[in-house]
Design a protein around this motif. Structure first.
Motif: not given
Length: 237
Positions: A24, A26, A28, A148-154
């Motif tokens: 997946q 991501v 960032s 990014t929020p998506e990177a922090r979530s990962a």
């Protein structure tokens, strides 16, 4: 992917489709590229040096003379310069190769290196010291960005995260921002790029054998294979 979005998308598109289907992606970007307003002065200049597509884009936006030959690093920068209207030739895959080839060929000078505000390699100074007059001018800024929020979530998850890092500056920014605890697998463009990461908990680090996109893609491929094995072992536990 930590490069500016367009460069990251190009890198991902050049990975094998089978590999892309296993991960997946991501995005960032850790740098925001902004052109500088100062006009480019080509008075007396006999050729241009481009070491990034960002430099080409900034020069094109200023309508810098297209009748000057362009000496470029890497196929992506060269093709970008050709599409923008320059008679461009790839003069090496790395800055070191460009310096060596220009010193060997001794094109008409002075040349003008159009670069980012933050740049490594001291191309203009080194060439000038060795008898080939080269001026330089920053034409774009590289502003650091947060994850990014998506990177922090990962980063907060349990699945392995592969982070390709292409410069010491972005590596330093990544090291300052990475929150963990996801298993971290890093592909570094060079030894200097890996140095700012020494205090990070890295499950696997691969340094590209040469600082080129091709070798970085190879490093990422190996990390994807490692991540699949790692996930399998974690699932077994």
């Amino acid at each position: 992917m930590t490069r500016p979005r367009a460069a990251s998308e190009r890198f991902v598109a050049q990975l094998p489709e089978r590999l892309r289907s296993r991960v997946q992606v991501v995005y960032s970007p850790l740098l925001d590229i902004r052109p500088m307003e100062q006009a480019v002065d080509t008075t007396g200049i006999r050729g241009l040096i481009f070491t990034s597509a960002n430099g080409v884009a900034a020069a094109a936006a200023q309508d810098v003379r297209r009748d000057l030959p362009a000496y470029c690093v890497g196929p992506a920068t060269t093709e970008t310069a050709r599409q923008a209207g320059w008679e461009a030739r790839m003069t090496g895959e790395t800055a070191e190769e460009l310096v060596a080839k220009l010193l060997k060929e001794r094109p008409d000078s002075p040349l003008l290196h159009l670069r980012g505000e933050h740049s490594r390699g001291n191309i203009a100074a080194r060439l000038t010291e060795l008898g080939l007059t080269v001026r330089e001018q920053p034409v774009y800024r590289q502003q650091l960005l947060p994850l990014t929020p998506e990177a922090r979530s990962a980063a907060a998850g349990s699945a392995p995260v592969i982070a390709p890092l292409f410069s010491p500056r972005t590596a330093r920014q990544f090291a300052d921002l990475w929150p963990g605890p996801a298993p971290l697998l890093v592909a570094a463009m060079s030894g200097p790029t890996a140095e700012p990461l020494e205090n990070l908990a890295i499950a696997r680090l691969r340094i590209a054998k040469r600082p080129t996109p091709k070798k970085m893609r190879k490093a990422v491929k190996k990390l994807v294979k490692y991540a699949i094995r790692l996930e399998g072992a974690m699932g077994a536990d």
